[in-house]
Scaffold this motif. Sequence first.
Motif, PDB file in Angstrom:
ATOM      1  N   ILE A  69       4.159  34.975 -10.663  1.00 54.57           N
ATOM      2  CA  ILE A  69       5.253  35.210  -9.564  1.00 54.57           C
ATOM      3  C   ILE A  69       6.567  34.963 -10.181  1.00 54.57           C
ATOM      4  O   ILE A  69       6.950  33.939 -10.445  1.00 54.57           O
ATOM      5  CB  ILE A  69       4.718  33.976  -8.531  1.00 54.57           C
ATOM      6  N   ASN A  77       2.832  24.922  -3.826  1.00 57.84           N
ATOM      7  CA  ASN A  77       2.239  25.253  -2.787  1.00 57.84           C
ATOM      8  C   ASN A  77       1.961  26.910  -2.726  1.00 57.84           C
ATOM      9  O   ASN A  77       1.128  27.628  -2.435  1.00 57.84           O
ATOM     10  CB  ASN A  77       2.846  24.819  -1.311  1.00 57.84           C
ATOM     11  N   ARG A  78       3.296  27.507  -3.397  1.00 54.58           N
ATOM     12  CA  ARG A  78       3.105  29.104  -3.366  1.00 54.58           C
ATOM     13  C   ARG A  78       2.141  29.508  -4.278  1.00 54.58           C
ATOM     14  O   ARG A  78       1.446  30.395  -4.233  1.00 54.58           O
ATOM     15  CB  ARG A  78       4.477  29.756  -3.794  1.00 54.58           C
ATOM     16  N   CYS A  79       2.030  28.946  -5.326  1.00 56.89           N
ATOM     17  CA  CYS A  79       1.047  29.283  -6.491  1.00 56.89           C
ATOM     18  C   CYS A  79      -0.363  28.920  -5.814  1.00 56.89           C
ATOM     19  O   CYS A  79      -1.389  29.698  -5.957  1.00 56.89           O
ATOM     20  CB  CYS A  79       1.035  28.168  -7.713  1.00 56.89           C
ATOM     21  N   LEU A 137       4.266  30.534 -12.018  1.00 53.41           N
ATOM     22  CA  LEU A 137       5.437  30.956 -11.087  1.00 53.41           C
ATOM     23  C   LEU A 137       6.591  30.685 -11.831  1.00 53.41           C
ATOM     24  O   LEU A 137       6.851  29.383 -12.314  1.00 53.41           O
ATOM     25  CB  LEU A 137       5.464  30.163  -9.782  1.00 53.41           C
ATOM     26  N   GLN A 154      10.548  34.777  -8.746  1.00 60.26           N
ATOM     27  CA  GLN A 154      11.379  34.552  -7.457  1.00 60.26           C
ATOM     28  C   GLN A 154      12.587  33.910  -7.860  1.00 60.26           C
ATOM     29  O   GLN A 154      13.008  33.372  -9.065  1.00 60.26           O
ATOM     30  CB  GLN A 154      10.872  33.515  -6.758  1.00 60.26           C
ATOM     31  N   GLY A 187       7.376  22.974  -2.862  1.00 59.58           N
ATOM     32  CA  GLY A 187       7.050  24.302  -2.158  1.00 59.58           C
ATOM     33  C   GLY A 187       6.608  25.566  -3.320  1.00 59.58           C
ATOM     34  O   GLY A 187       5.723  26.283  -3.198  1.00 59.58           O
ATOM     35  N   ASN A 188       6.992  25.311  -4.509  1.00 57.91           N
ATOM     36  CA  ASN A 188       6.761  26.334  -5.608  1.00 57.91           C
ATOM     37  C   ASN A 188       5.276  25.992  -5.971  1.00 57.91           C
ATOM     38  O   ASN A 188       4.418  27.114  -6.224  1.00 57.91           O
ATOM     39  CB  ASN A 188       7.595  26.100  -6.754  1.00 57.91           C
ATOM     40  N   GLU A 193       6.970  19.835   1.107  1.00 56.61           N
ATOM     41  CA  GLU A 193       8.174  20.709   0.765  1.00 56.61           C
ATOM     42  C   GLU A 193       9.450  20.002   0.876  1.00 56.61           C
ATOM     43  O   GLU A 193      10.144  20.286   0.594  1.00 56.61           O
ATOM     44  CB  GLU A 193       8.006  22.142   1.322  1.00 56.61           C
ATOM     45  N   ASP A 201      10.521  29.857 -11.424  1.00 63.11           N
ATOM     46  CA  ASP A 201      11.559  29.620 -10.413  1.00 63.11           C
ATOM     47  C   ASP A 201      13.059  30.120 -10.775  1.00 63.11           C
ATOM     48  O   ASP A 201      14.054  29.262 -11.039  1.00 63.11           O
ATOM     49  CB  ASP A 201      11.397  28.102 -10.241  1.00 63.11           C
ATOM     50  N   GLU A 256      -1.338  29.213  -2.942  1.00 65.08           N
ATOM     51  CA  GLU A 256      -1.792  30.326  -1.909  1.00 65.08           C
ATOM     52  C   GLU A 256      -2.600  31.315  -2.498  1.00 65.08           C
ATOM     53  O   GLU A 256      -3.338  32.091  -1.794  1.00 65.08           O
ATOM     54  CB  GLU A 256      -0.534  30.619  -1.137  1.00 65.08           C
ATOM     55  N   HIS A 257      -2.213  31.336  -3.677  1.00 62.56           N
ATOM     56  CA  HIS A 257      -2.969  32.665  -4.486  1.00 62.56           C
ATOM     57  C   HIS A 257      -4.247  32.112  -5.431  1.00 62.56           C
ATOM     58  O   HIS A 257      -4.985  32.724  -5.877  1.00 62.56           O
ATOM     59  CB  HIS A 257      -1.843  33.136  -5.362  1.00 62.56           C
TER      60      HIS A 257
END
Length: 327
Positions: free
Chosen positions: A68, A81-83, A42, A70, A78-79, A187, A44, A85-86
């Motif tokens: 990703i 966590n977003r990773c 990801l 963004q 939070g970042n 987060e 950022d 999720e995948h």
Amino acid sequence: MPTLIEGRCSICCLGYNHAAFIKQSIEAMWAQDYKNLEIIALDDGSKDNSVALLKELQAQSPVPMSVIDQVNTGNIGGNFNRCFEHASGEFVMFISLDDKLYPQAISEKMAFMNGHKKVAFGANSKIMGIDAYENIKDDVPALKLHDMKNPTISDLLELEYEEFGSFYIQGTVFRSDIVRAFSGFDEEMTGDDIVLRTKFFLYMRDNPGYTFKVFDNPACYHRKHDSNVHKNSYRQIKIVALYLAKYWPERENPKTLKMWMEYAISASSIKTFPKLFFINGVTRRYLLQKDMWRFVIKNKFVARIRAKLKIRTRLKGGLLTLTTLFR
């Protein structure tokens, strides 16, 4: 979230303006001698060419890799966590895209964790430093965990409270199902690694039966450069002050925080150091401590007066010398 693939380790990695280091970091992941991997990277909202580099590497990757892209959030938890999720791996690792893994970083943990559902994580008690030019720097402070024999989860939690760290999450392999069970990173907290470890340990404490493995060798090169968090004393203190308020509200401030406060006061100007005392209730406690005020007076005011007197003495000495020369 995707269905977990048995034996796979998902490497969740974050970057922000890390273009100078991304290639080395990703190639070190490819060079792992454990091959059942995937990479979720990801970016950022970098202002350099990080995203273009990541997409070039994605096209060349010998293991599944997703990118990703963004807008900037600055929210590390939070970042991650977003990773996550995948992530499709039974296991997960979290790392920054300026750090580099040793080739055995994952395989040494898999030897203990793969097929053993009750081994919750594998970590290392040592890390190696590396500078922006790939020079190895063996000057990363040793962890207390390195010299502990057969530590327990209670010991690790105490290290988080006392030392603000038991081990480095870079190079650590966690069970994904446990990270999911407590919803990953917080987060709303400024800190990331200290919060993840604490939540993980609390889960293990509350769900007895899990074990873990600590290796006494390094598994990761930690990149040392001007953007490192440890170079921002105020941010570091804010991270741990918020952490202590949430996870250890009934306990006194640990000695390590006082040491950090004194260092930050010494390094700050007379105009900026007061804000350190007003981060939250944890740092405000020092306003009631006489020894802290003695340190402040001696370090910021007495030292300043002495410096001014020294300058005046030098100036006076210089004038006397000039007077002597031109008699």
